[in-house]
Design an enzyme around this catalytic site. Structure first.
Site, PDB file in Angstrom:
ATOM      1  N   SER A 283      -3.310   0.939   2.054  1.00 42.76           N
ATOM      2  CA  SER A 283      -3.840   0.861   0.699  1.00 42.76           C
ATOM      3  C   SER A 283      -5.358   1.061   0.723  1.00 42.76           C
ATOM      4  CB  SER A 283      -3.423  -0.476   0.070  1.00 42.76           C
ATOM      5  OG  SER A 283      -3.658  -0.487  -1.314  1.00 42.76           O
ATOM      6  N   ASP A 377       5.733   4.859  -4.954  1.00 43.32           N
ATOM      7  CA  ASP A 377       4.517   4.042  -4.995  1.00 43.32           C
ATOM      8  C   ASP A 377       3.982   4.020  -6.428  1.00 43.32           C
ATOM      9  OD1 ASP A 377       2.041   2.848  -4.701  1.00 43.32           O
ATOM     10  OD2 ASP A 377       1.446   4.045  -2.974  1.00 43.32           O
ATOM     11  N   HIS A 411       4.816   0.873  -2.711  1.00 42.79           N
ATOM     12  CA  HIS A 411       3.459   0.789  -2.171  1.00 42.79           C
ATOM     13  C   HIS A 411       3.402   0.036  -0.847  1.00 42.79           C
ATOM     14  CE1 HIS A 411      -0.876   1.068  -2.357  1.00 42.79           C
ATOM     15  NE2 HIS A 411      -0.983  -0.238  -2.152  1.00 42.79           N
TER      16      HIS A 411
END
Length: 464
Positions: A283, A377, A411
């Protein structure tokens, strides 16, 4: 090169854009019986059914969290119907559980590697590790986090009579430790200069390929991934960068010099192989890792896990350069269900103005790049970002990139057997948000990606 096909699992590099893999094949509508080709030991069904049921695990008492666990139940009656349930409490005391319905073989044995789960539980079909990857929190929207990697999670496995709900009589049970540190792996707290981190060193006095593991924008120090990588032969530094000890609690900007200090620490360590290090970023940690590859020396290989290819959240500074964060428009937030928000459309496109001011100049990077993207995601358009930036690199004559793109994957991408976390708190807006992911596809993606991450680092960090 052709174009990446959406909704397919593909690997992209300078030679081939797409490779369809078989592990996401649909579950048969009618579960298969235990494989008829298996030949049982020379023990009669009568003698087996007279035994008290028992659980056999391999490894027996303890395994690493990212390793498979073989599960067999012995001493059942021929073709007896049972329900298996796994339970695990995290360090906050929250309970995770999964269950599956099975039917023993004609010999009274139930081997999860041969016998498919029947409909009605957490999963169905032939899934030997289903009772681990299907674990889900009893408290809604709860995320499993391992803060103390020096202690194992304790897995409880129970076998119940029948397929009822609630389950019938308890027939057998077993406990098993799921550990994060192999014997001999050393955990070394690092407080060198400004660095706040933990170094994990494999057993022995040799030199090892070095990796820096950088987490997302949650703050604190996450050690689960670094500890597991050390079990596989990597000297791995889990690096905090805010909201930890004396680091800034709520930074208004980040400085690449801090991360450069961590690179230098690793390269000066007598057990880090060099001459370069690898970076594993998730991330926000992924866009930091890509920026390190673009601006710093001695970065050999980078794995981006669902990361942007532009700077996000706060300005990133290095010497006299400032990269602004990617603009966002909160008006584009969608409401899904009851107070659950979808932030997937709020970020500006980093390949168009004004978002391109935040784009990381990856054409400057000499490192090998592996982008791992979840096609579901909902925080970052990670597959789109990876595909577009690789097109730019290819247009400039670069061939130092690969993409692994996984359908049904959101994600969060962790090492194998971490539970699905598809709805949780947004790391920036701190509201409940869709993160994405479907249980079976997500779990398969983690199992598929983890050894490929290790192979990528082994190839490029050991060939120096």
């Amino acid at each position: 090169m052709g174009q990446v096909t959406a909704r397919s699992l593909c690997q992209v590099n300078s030679c081939a854009w797409q490779k369809q893999l078989p592990w996401l094949s649909p579950v048969p509508a009618v579960p298969q019986r235990c494989s008829p080709t298996w030949i049982p030991r020379m023990t009669s069904a009568r003698s087996l059914s007279s035994m008290a049921p028992s659980v056999r695990l391999s490894p027996t008492a303890r395994s690493l969290f990212d390793e498979p666990l073989a599960i067999t139940v012995q001493g059942l009656s021929p073709r007896q119907q049972v329900t298996l349930r796994t339970s695990l409490r995290d360090e906050m005391g929250e309970l995770f559980q999964a269950c599956a319905r099975y039917q023993a073989g004609d010999d009274g044995e139930l081997d999860l590697a041969r016998c498919p789960a029947l409909p009605g539980g957490s999963f169905s079909g032939l899934e030997p590790m289903g009772l681990l990857w299907a674990l889900q929190p009893q408290k809604p929207f709860w995320c499993m986090v391992k803060w103390d990697v020096q202690s194992p999670f304790v897995l409880q496995l129970e076998v119940f009579e029948g397929h009822g709900d609630p389950p019938g009589q308890l027939l057998a049970q077993a406990q098993h430790e799921r550990a994060f540190l192999r014997d001999g792996v050393r955990r070394v707290p690092v407080r060198e200069g400004r660095i706040r981190a933990t170094l994990f060193l494999p057993p022995g006095e040799d030199t090892f390929p070095g990796i820096i593991d950088i987490h997302g924008y949650a703050g604190g120090l996450f050690e689960h991934r670094a500890s597991l990588l050390a079990n596989h032969g990597f000297a791995t530094l889990a690096l905090a960068y805010f909201k930890y000890e004396d680091l800034p609690q709520d930074p208004t900007e980040l400085h690449l010099e801090y991360f450069e200090e961590a690179v230098n620490y690793m390269l000066q360590h007598p057990q880090v192989k060099g001459p370069g290090v690898g970076l594993l970023g998730y991330s926000k940690g992924a866009d930091l890792s890509l920026a390190m590859a673009a601006f710093l020396k001695n970065i050999t290989a980078v794995v981006s896990l669902n990361g942007p290819v532009a700077n996000t959240v706060v300005p990133l500074c290095y010497k006299d350069k400032i990269i602004p964060p990617l603009p966002f428009d909160e008006q584009k937030v969608k409401v899904i269900g009851s107070n659950i928000l979808d932030y997937s459309e709020i970020l500006a496109d980093p390949f168009q103005a004004p978002g391109n001011q935040s784009l990381i100049p990856l054409e400057k990077a000499e490192a090998q790049l592996l982008f791992i993207a979840g096609q579901d995601d909902h925080l970052v358009k990670s597959e789109y970002y990876a595909t577009e930036v690789c097109k730019l690199l290819q247009a400039q004559g670069k061939a130092n990139f690969q993409i692994l793109s996984y359908p049904g994957t959101g994600h969060c991408i962790d090492p194998p057997f971490f539970p699905l976390y598809s709805i949780g708190k947004h790391p920036v807006f701190h509201k409940r948000a869709v993160l994405g992911g479907e249980l079976r596809a997500y779990s398969a993606a983690q199992v598929h990606a983890w050894p490929r991450i290790q192979a990528f680092f082994n190839k490029y960090l050991n060939d120096n």
